[in-house]
Structures are given as C-alpha cells and as structure tokens.
Write a protein that holds these residues in place. Sequence first.
Motif, short mmCIF file in Angstrom:
data_model
loop_
_atom_site.label_atom_id
_atom_site.label_comp_id
_atom_site.label_asym_id
_atom_site.label_seq_id
_atom_site.Cartn_x
_atom_site.Cartn_y
_atom_site.Cartn_z
N PHE A 257 62.45 -2.79 -23.11
CA PHE A 257 63.44 -1.50 -23.47
C PHE A 257 63.50 -0.97 -22.07
O PHE A 257 63.90 0.17 -21.99
CB PHE A 257 62.76 -0.50 -24.51
N ASP A 258 63.98 -1.81 -21.18
CA ASP A 258 64.45 -1.51 -19.69
C ASP A 258 66.09 -1.24 -19.91
O ASP A 258 66.65 -2.54 -20.01
CB ASP A 258 64.25 -2.12 -18.55
N PHE A 266 65.02 -9.73 -26.17
CA PHE A 266 63.52 -9.48 -26.24
C PHE A 266 63.11 -7.83 -26.82
O PHE A 266 62.27 -8.03 -27.55
CB PHE A 266 63.05 -9.50 -24.77
N ASP A 267 64.00 -7.14 -26.57
CA ASP A 267 63.84 -5.80 -27.26
C ASP A 267 63.83 -6.04 -28.69
O ASP A 267 63.07 -5.31 -29.62
CB ASP A 267 64.75 -4.78 -26.75
N SER A 273 57.23 -3.36 -33.81
CA SER A 273 56.15 -3.02 -33.17
C SER A 273 56.23 -1.34 -33.15
O SER A 273 55.02 -0.55 -33.12
CB SER A 273 56.04 -3.56 -31.74
N GLY A 274 57.29 -0.80 -33.10
CA GLY A 274 57.39 0.94 -33.13
C GLY A 274 57.89 1.16 -31.69
O GLY A 274 58.02 2.38 -31.28
N ILE A 275 57.96 0.20 -30.73
CA ILE A 275 58.38 0.46 -29.21
C ILE A 275 59.80 1.01 -29.30
O ILE A 275 60.72 0.13 -29.91
CB ILE A 275 58.09 -0.53 -28.33
N ASN A 276 60.30 2.09 -28.88
CA ASN A 276 61.66 2.50 -28.58
C ASN A 276 61.78 3.18 -27.32
O ASN A 276 62.92 3.80 -27.12
CB ASN A 276 62.03 3.31 -29.71
N ARG A 277 60.92 2.76 -26.35
CA ARG A 277 61.18 3.27 -25.07
C ARG A 277 60.86 2.52 -23.77
O ARG A 277 60.08 1.46 -24.30
CB ARG A 277 60.28 4.65 -24.95
#
Length: 318
Positions: A257-258, A266-267, A273-277
């Motif tokens: 998430f860059d 990849f994002d 997974s719940g990652i959004n940052r």
Amino acid sequence: MKTENPVVQIIPISEDEAGQRIDNFLRTFLKGVPKSMIYRILRKGEVRVNKKRIKPEYKLLSGDQVRVPPVRVAERDDAPVSAKLDKVAALEHCILFEDDHLLILNKPSGTAVHGGSGLSFGVIEGLRALRPDARFLELVHRLDRDTSGVLLIAKKRSALRSLHEQLRLKGMQKDYLALVRGEWPAHCKVVQAPLLKNILQSGERIVRVNSEGKPSETRFKIEEKYGFATLIKASPVTGRTHQIRVHAQHAGHPIAFDDRYGDRDFDAQLVGSGINRLFLHAAALRFDHPGTGETLRIEAPLEPKLRNALKKLRDAVK
C-alpha cells in the motif's frame, strides 16, 4: 478570532536557551505570529534585551532579560488546533515516554509530523496544544505522513542539539517493520543505492535511485515469510527522504500500500487481510539520553489492524 499576549512580558533566558539568535527565539516563543511582524517589532525597538535595543542577529546569553511587547495576530476561523481537538486529545494516548528532556510518541499513520503543504494540523502543533506551558517542543527527526511509529521530540534546545549530533554521527539506531511483495531473498542484507529527490510542479516529492544522488544505505533482515509477502526489518544507516520505500522497490520488493512506489496488484492480494495503509512502522529507536547519557531503546507496538493482518497471513500459510 484573535490570539494575543495583552501585556508586556519579561522573559529570563536560561542556559538551555542561550546561544540562539533573538529572532529565532521569538519565532518559537510567539507561535503563530508572522515573521514579518516579529522583524517589525525588532526593528522598531519594541523588543529589548536588558533594556537595550538589539538587532535580529543578536545571540542571547544566559541571564539575559528579554522584553516582549503585547502582540495581537488574527487567526483564521478554522484554526487548526481548535478545529481538531479530538486529534489533539488522541495524541495523549500515543505517548510512549516523557521526561524533562524528551517526549516520544507512537505516531499514528495518516497524521503529518507538522502542518504545511496544504495540511492544517500536524503532530507538533497538536503537542504544543497539549502542552501549552512547554516553552520548547521541536521535532528531532521526521516520519512520512503514512508511516507510523516512534517519533522523537525534544523539550529542550540542549536535548535537540545532542540528539541531532547522534543522528549526524550515525549513533542512533532506527528499526522499521515493513510488509513487502514476494519472498525477500536471504542474501539481500544491505541495499546501497544513491537517491535523488525530485520536486514535481504539484509540490509532490518523488525519490529515485540515481547515480547523481546522495549515498544511501539500508540494512534488511527477514522477520517472517508468508509466501507472496515477507515481513522485514529495515534499519536505515543514512536518513534520506523515502529511503526505505525506494530501496525496497529497488530490490524488487515494494512495500504494501505504498501509493508512490508500490504495486497495485500486490495490494489487491492483501485486501482480505484488512490492510488499507502503508505497511511501514518505526518499531524501535535506540539512542543515548541527552540528559543522563543512559542508552534507551524505545519500542512502539504495531496498531491492532496490522497485528491482525499479520495473523491472517500467518494462518493462511499453515
């Protein structure tokens, strides 16, 4: 609304404040007052040291008595601190360590370290609102807006000088955690690639590996593997803008998430997974305390969202 100091103030200069120019002292003491007004009151002789007129370049001595006149300055109705009291209050819960010399924060992702460039609120503005009686609060180093983790703030000028010297001599150890694309190769323990910073017309900073750039070095260590992703520890030896992010990209393993140097495919794999940052976190900082000389190692825990995401990735590869 208006802010003001409605009466003349006489400020005694401590040993810690000695050595700085009077104009720089006033810019810190009179937060929010435009530089043009500070130089105007200096020029008109309204600021005096030991009852004498002084020039802007005068260097303060310990024991000096500084006369500061009443100053009034108009503020915008949407003054950043008052409009965001919830963010200011939240910073109190982010403090990892505090004494007379230092304040150390676990900076949340999404909060800039200071206002400016279109942002009205930053960590340093929030801390000054949280500690209105603190005469000195300055950033020792910076973190990108979307990077979370250990952020060091000096509460004394002598502490700032000491910590900057440790940074200059590379005596401060910084360890970050980053989730990167693919399987990071075990043999890739150091990336040495010169970095060149470009400022776009929009004001956005973009950093690229370029032979004409500044020498830059980051050390990497594998923490955990998840098949299509790896959790790494990144320890920058130099301190260039976006260094870890660009070195990870250069190695072929951009950070999750860059938005500048990442990989959208990849994002997309990480959505569940719940990652959004941006998954970049300043996990630990080791340095010598500027007052006692004691070596401190301060750790900042990952936010629950990132911990839960790693657990999901771990469970998926079992």
